[in-house]
Design an enzyme around this catalytic site. Structure first.
Site, mmCIF file in Angstrom:
data_model
loop_
_atom_site.group_PDB
_atom_site.id
_atom_site.type_symbol
_atom_site.label_atom_id
_atom_site.label_comp_id
_atom_site.label_asym_id
_atom_site.label_seq_id
_atom_site.Cartn_x
_atom_site.Cartn_y
_atom_site.Cartn_z
ATOM 1 N N GLY A 171 31.257 37.539 30.864
ATOM 2 C CA GLY A 171 31.815 38.264 31.803
ATOM 3 C C GLY A 171 33.094 37.284 32.460
ATOM 4 O O GLY A 171 33.921 37.781 32.823
ATOM 5 N N CYS A 173 36.507 37.057 35.287
ATOM 6 C CA CYS A 173 36.734 38.412 36.055
ATOM 7 C C CYS A 173 35.437 38.786 36.765
ATOM 8 O O CYS A 173 35.467 39.055 37.817
ATOM 9 C CB CYS A 173 36.862 39.482 35.128
ATOM 10 S SG CYS A 173 37.178 41.428 35.789
ATOM 11 N N LYS A 191 37.161 41.314 44.958
ATOM 12 C CA LYS A 191 37.039 42.903 45.160
ATOM 13 C C LYS A 191 35.801 43.213 45.988
ATOM 14 O O LYS A 191 35.894 44.184 47.161
ATOM 15 C CB LYS A 191 37.285 43.879 44.153
ATOM 16 C CG LYS A 191 38.831 44.013 43.714
ATOM 17 C CD LYS A 191 39.308 42.486 43.129
ATOM 18 C CE LYS A 191 40.421 42.768 42.739
ATOM 19 N NZ LYS A 191 41.059 41.314 42.302
ATOM 20 N N GLY A 205 51.495 35.295 45.383
ATOM 21 C CA GLY A 205 51.285 36.380 44.197
ATOM 22 C C GLY A 205 50.002 36.982 44.507
ATOM 23 O O GLY A 205 49.546 37.294 45.479
ATOM 24 N N ILE A 255 46.849 36.735 43.706
ATOM 25 C CA ILE A 255 45.656 35.988 44.288
ATOM 26 C C ILE A 255 45.777 35.539 45.893
ATOM 27 O O ILE A 255 45.078 35.714 46.522
ATOM 28 C CB ILE A 255 45.202 34.946 43.416
ATOM 29 C CG1 ILE A 255 44.974 35.302 41.965
ATOM 30 C CG2 ILE A 255 44.264 33.945 44.072
ATOM 31 C CD1 ILE A 255 44.932 34.041 41.034
ATOM 32 N N GLU A 259 54.974 30.421 50.018
ATOM 33 C CA GLU A 259 55.510 30.835 48.843
ATOM 34 C C GLU A 259 56.988 30.439 48.292
ATOM 35 O O GLU A 259 57.709 30.365 49.185
ATOM 36 C CB GLU A 259 55.360 32.478 48.658
ATOM 37 C CG GLU A 259 56.169 33.094 47.467
ATOM 38 C CD GLU A 259 55.575 32.682 46.198
ATOM 39 O OE1 GLU A 259 56.055 32.182 45.248
ATOM 40 O OE2 GLU A 259 54.160 32.955 46.054
ATOM 41 N N ASP A 281 44.243 35.639 28.119
ATOM 42 C CA ASP A 281 45.083 34.439 29.002
ATOM 43 C C ASP A 281 45.356 33.431 28.223
ATOM 44 O O ASP A 281 46.234 32.596 28.599
ATOM 45 C CB ASP A 281 44.096 34.121 30.195
ATOM 46 C CG ASP A 281 43.976 35.225 31.106
ATOM 47 O OD1 ASP A 281 44.337 36.418 31.013
ATOM 48 O OD2 ASP A 281 43.518 34.872 32.281
ATOM 49 N N HIS A 304 43.035 69.686 47.035
ATOM 50 C CA HIS A 304 43.363 69.512 48.436
ATOM 51 C C HIS A 304 41.992 69.600 49.221
ATOM 52 O O HIS A 304 41.152 70.216 49.160
ATOM 53 C CB HIS A 304 44.282 70.721 48.967
ATOM 54 C CG HIS A 304 44.556 70.702 50.461
ATOM 55 N ND1 HIS A 304 45.379 69.751 51.009
ATOM 56 C CD2 HIS A 304 44.247 71.377 51.351
ATOM 57 C CE1 HIS A 304 45.571 69.983 52.239
ATOM 58 N NE2 HIS A 304 44.783 70.922 52.447
#
Length: 477
Positions: A37, A40, A49, A181, A183, A202, A311, A449
């Site tokens: 995995g 992620c 999330k 950014g 993250i 930042e 990456d 709708h």
């Protein structure tokens, strides 16, 4: 033991490449020294999330329930239970990936893989035992790790990367985030929802610098309204310990500032992870700190038969981009083995970007500014979601949908969304751009709708100057 394909790394790029290769008839092995995995599922997308979802529920219980006539007493935050929920979600998905690997007949090799000069792979297991495997093709998919900025105090206790944040069991009350950014703003959303005092520092002129400028400006206002203190164009000079925690010293517009927190989160990007990946004598061409590849040969490196995805190569660093590259690469390798023509099933040129703030953010293709820079004549359409029925029902009326259309051909060139369910709805525009659809063709579809998706129709109609719900305006060229 010899394979058709060995994949080093079982993250979103590696495990997807392995499964695709197996489905195409290749004998495949995957080498992974921890859980399947990758970042992620274990230390990135899914944990973040899950925790953001929990934090949004908490915020809604406090701020939204009363608006619809609901009342609850003694609403309590148990951060350790949020952490447990996060872990359970990750564990379930990891089990699913492991089951997919097994179900597709892929050999799972536990250990750390090292590419040797003869194109074999040496694997060292947890006990230090080494076994050598060979393959016709090898895919390097080892992913990335958090990057640390080179400033004094970056190694102090309490200075965490995203990996460390997901291991916390107690909720800090004051947090300084270095980096605005994706993250950084997602962590700011998560912790401000839970009532923590958050400061973002930042270095670039604005947060989400790579996103549409209007999205960046709107998110800054929304975060500030939620109590997040944001400093842009700010250079961190150092981190020091105080009696109460940590202090970040930085300069903004040539003036000195400080921000204090119980913890400091370094969210200043990620770097490719290739520690121990290459044996002595292996020569692989690099582009900076990333592996250089030939995209016309499905990400083949300078070492024939060795490919790299995700990456560790230049380009967009997103889980779904790595997965798409994995599919593309596996299809290329299978076609080579069969002596067949390579006909990829996936378009790598159109990759959506998503940010899980509140409201959500998503974009794909060109922005209006991109088109202007490239000399492409465009017309734009925009719909403010405060006029969307579903958004009003759910009190998520902040944000907008914007579409960029070629002035002459009417083709969809890009879309930017900042609204509820933006990360789900952006796929409609990905499909449109990948297939060269026009605004008129998209308008042929009836969107039900009441839904958030109706905003897409409104934005497209606005681009055509035919909207029923917005004031007519002159088109931008």
């Amino acid at each position: 033991m010899n394979f058709d394909l060995i994949v080093i790394g079982a993250g979103p790029g590696g495990y997807v490449a392995a499964i695709k290769g197996a489905k195409l008839g290749l004998k495949v092995a995957v080498i992974e020294n921890i859980r399947a995995g990758g970042t992620c599922l274990n230390r990135g997308c899914i944990p973040a999330k899950a925790m953001i979802h929990a934090s949004q529920l908490y915020k809604e219980m406090h701020e939204e329930a009363g608006l619809v006539g609901l009342a609850a007493n003694n609403i309590r935050l148990d951060y350790s239970k949020i952490v447990d929920y996060k872990q359970e979600t990750s564990d379930e998905l990891v089990k699913g990936v492991e089951a997919l690997l097994e179900g597709n007949g892929i050999q799972r090799i536990d250990g750390k893989g090292k590419l040797r000069s003869d194109k074999s792979v040496a694997v060292v297991d947890a006990e230090g035992n080494e076994t050598v495997y060979t393959a016709d093709s090898i895919i390097l998919a080892t992913g990335s790790v958090p990057a640390l900025i080179p400033v004094p105090g970056i190694d102090l206790p309490g200075v965490l990367t995203s990996d460390g944040v997901f291991q916390m069991t107690d909720l800090p009350q004051k947090i300084v985030i270095i980096g605005g950014g994706v993250i950084g703003v997602e962590f700011a959303t998560l912790f401000s929802n839970l009532g923590a005092q958050v400061t973002i520092v930042e270095a670039l002129p604005r947060i989400l610098q790579n996103m549409d400028k209007e999205i960046s400006q709107n998110l800054k206002m929304i975060l500030k309204k939620s109590g997040v203190d944001i400093h842009t164009g700010a250079m961190v000079k150092g981190i020091s310990q105080t009696d109460g925690g940590l202090c970040v010293a930085f300069e903004e517009k040539e003036k000195p500032f400080t921000a204090e927190g119980d913890i400091v989160i370094c969210a200043a990007g990620r770097k490719p992870y290739m520690d121990g990946l290459f044996d002595e004598g292996v020569e692989i061409a690099m582009k900076g700190k990333e592996i250089d590849t030939d995209e016309t040969k499905a990400f083949e490196t300078s070492h024939k038969g060795v490919y790299a995805i995700g990456d560790v190569v230049p380009g967009i660093k997103l889980a779904h981009a790595a997965s798409a590259q994995g599919i593309y690469c596996a299809e290329y390798i299978a076609a080579l083995k069969d002596g067949a023509a390579f006909d990829p099933s996936i378009d790598l040129s159109v990759i959506p970007a998503c940010v899980y703030t509140d409201p959500e953010i998503a974009q794909v293709g060109l922005t209006e500014a991109d088109a202007k820079d490239q000399g492409i004549p465009v017309k734009t359409g925009k719909f403010i979601m405060s006029a969307n029925g579903k958004s009003l029902i759910t009190h998520e009326e902040r944000g907008f949908i914007k579409v960029v259309v070629h002035e002459e051909t009417d083709q969809i060139l890009g879309a930017q969304m900042m609204c509820a369910r933006a990360t789900d709805m952006i796929s409609e525009f990905v499909t449109a751009i990948s297939n060269g659809l026009t605004a008129a063709q998209m308008l042929r579809s009836i969107r039900p709708h009441p839904t958030y998706n109706e905003g897409i129709t409104e934005a497209l109609e606005d681009a055509a100057g035919e909207s029923l719900h917005t004031v007519p305006r002159r088109r931008k060229k």
